[in-house]
Design an enzyme around this catalytic site. Sequence first.
Site, PDB file in Angstrom:
ATOM      1  N   TYR A 155       0.813  -1.219   0.000  1.00  0.00           N
ATOM      2  CA  TYR A 155       0.000   0.000   0.000  1.00  0.00           C
ATOM      3  C   TYR A 155       0.850   1.273   0.000  1.00  0.00           C
ATOM      4  O   TYR A 155       0.718   2.102  -0.919  1.00  0.00           O
ATOM      5  CB  TYR A 155      -1.009   0.016   1.152  1.00  0.00           C
ATOM      6  CG  TYR A 155      -1.809   1.302   1.157  1.00  0.00           C
ATOM      7  CD1 TYR A 155      -2.726   1.559   0.149  1.00  0.00           C
ATOM      8  CD2 TYR A 155      -1.612   2.276   2.134  1.00  0.00           C
ATOM      9  CE1 TYR A 155      -3.439   2.757   0.108  1.00  0.00           C
ATOM     10  CE2 TYR A 155      -2.320   3.470   2.104  1.00  0.00           C
ATOM     11  CZ  TYR A 155      -3.232   3.699   1.090  1.00  0.00           C
ATOM     12  OH  TYR A 155      -3.926   4.898   1.048  1.00  0.00           O
ATOM     13  N   LYS A 159       1.223   3.694  -3.444  1.00  0.00           N
ATOM     14  CA  LYS A 159       0.745   5.084  -3.413  1.00  0.00           C
ATOM     15  C   LYS A 159       1.904   6.060  -3.644  1.00  0.00           C
ATOM     16  O   LYS A 159       1.745   7.087  -4.318  1.00  0.00           O
ATOM     17  CB  LYS A 159       0.053   5.382  -2.084  1.00  0.00           C
ATOM     18  CG  LYS A 159      -1.257   4.646  -1.862  1.00  0.00           C
ATOM     19  CD  LYS A 159      -2.330   5.030  -2.881  1.00  0.00           C
ATOM     20  CE  LYS A 159      -2.970   6.361  -2.595  1.00  0.00           C
ATOM     21  NZ  LYS A 159      -4.126   6.645  -3.494  1.00  0.00           N
TER      22      LYS A 159
END
Length: 373
Positions: A155, A159
Site C-alpha cells: 500500500y 501510493k
Amino acid sequence: MPGWSCLVTGAGGFLGQRIIQLLVQEEDLEEIRVLDKVFRPETRKEFFNLETSIKVTVLEGDILDTQYLRRACQGISVVIHTAAIIDVTGVIPRQTILDVNLKGTQNLLEACIQASVPAFIFSSSVDVAGPNSYKEIVLNGHEEECHESTWSDPYPYSKKMAEKAVLAANGSMLKNGGTLQTCALRPMCIYGERSPLISNIIIMALKHKGILRSFGKFNTANPVYVGNVAWAHILAARGLRDPKKSPNIQGEFYYISDDTPHQSFDDISYTLSKEWGFCLDSSWSLPVPLLYWLAFLLETVSFLLSPIYRYIPPFNRHLVTLSGSTFTFSYKKAQRDLGYEPLVSWEEAKQKTSEWIGTLVEQHRETLDTKSQ
C-alpha cells in the site's frame, strides 16, 4: 470560467461519494462522470436521486482497461482520481494492490493525455511520507521537509510510486497540443460517516460487549474529517482551472488535515463512539518495541512458508509503526495555494460521525443483545 466536466474515479467509495456531493454544488459544471469497478445498488440509487441539474453519468469499468478509460476521459476537463485499494494488513495480494494503485494510475494518466484532459488531481495519502520508524517524531510537519516512506509493503509503496508518476506527468503534452496539469493531495487518516474502518471497529466492538479493539494507543496522529478532504479536492479542481492560481499548484503535493485534535487512533475511536456506551480495551498491551520484533518474526514465518502456504500474520512491522509513532502534518500550504480552510469544524464532524455510529448500533443491536445475554 466556461462550462466544464469532471470524472471521479473510485466514486462509489468513502471519499469519492463525498466529493460527488460537493461537486453537484459547483457552478458551471455541466457533467460529472462517476466511475468505479462496481457500484452498490444503494450508491447507484443515491447518484440518481441527487438534486441537481448537472448531468451525472454512472460508469462501471476496470481501471486496468485502458480502452475503457480513454472513452471515459473523452471530453472531460478535470479528473479526480480516488480509486485505490487500501490494505495495510497483508490480506490482499501484493500484485493486486500494485496493479490497481500504480498501474491503474499510470493507465489513467495515459488516458488523460490521449483524451486531452488538462487537469488531474490525485488522492494520495500521508502514508507516502511515512512514518518509517515508531521512534520517528513529526509534529505539524510540512511539505518543505523531506519525508518519504521507505516501506516496501504494497500500500505505501504503490501510493508513493503512483504519486511520483502523477507529479512527473505534470507538463506533459496532450494529444491536442495542450498541457497536462497535475497535483496530489495527501490526507491524514480519514474518519467520518460511512468510514469502512470505523464501521469495522464498531461492528467488532458490538461482538465483544462494546469493548473497542486497540488499533493504536501509543501513537499521535491528526485524523481528518472526510468532508474536509472532499472540500480540498474541490478547491484543487478550481485552482487548476484558474489561470492565476494554477502556476502555484501544478506539480505540487499538499498535506490535508483539519482542526481535529491530535490524538491516538484508539482515542479518536473512543471519542466518536463513547456516547453509545463503547469503552476502550483496558487490558495490558505489549510495548511497541516488542510488538515490532514479534511482527518481524511473524513476517519471517510468512516468508518461509510462502512457497507452500500463504500465511497472513495478524499484524506486521508497518502496522506496528503506524500505531506507535507521532506523525502529524499542517495544512498551511493548502491554505496558501488552494485557499483551503476546513469546511466542517471538529465539533460538527464529531457530532455527525457519532450520530452515524448510533445508526450502526441500531442496525446491529440484535448482535449486541445476543452477546450481552
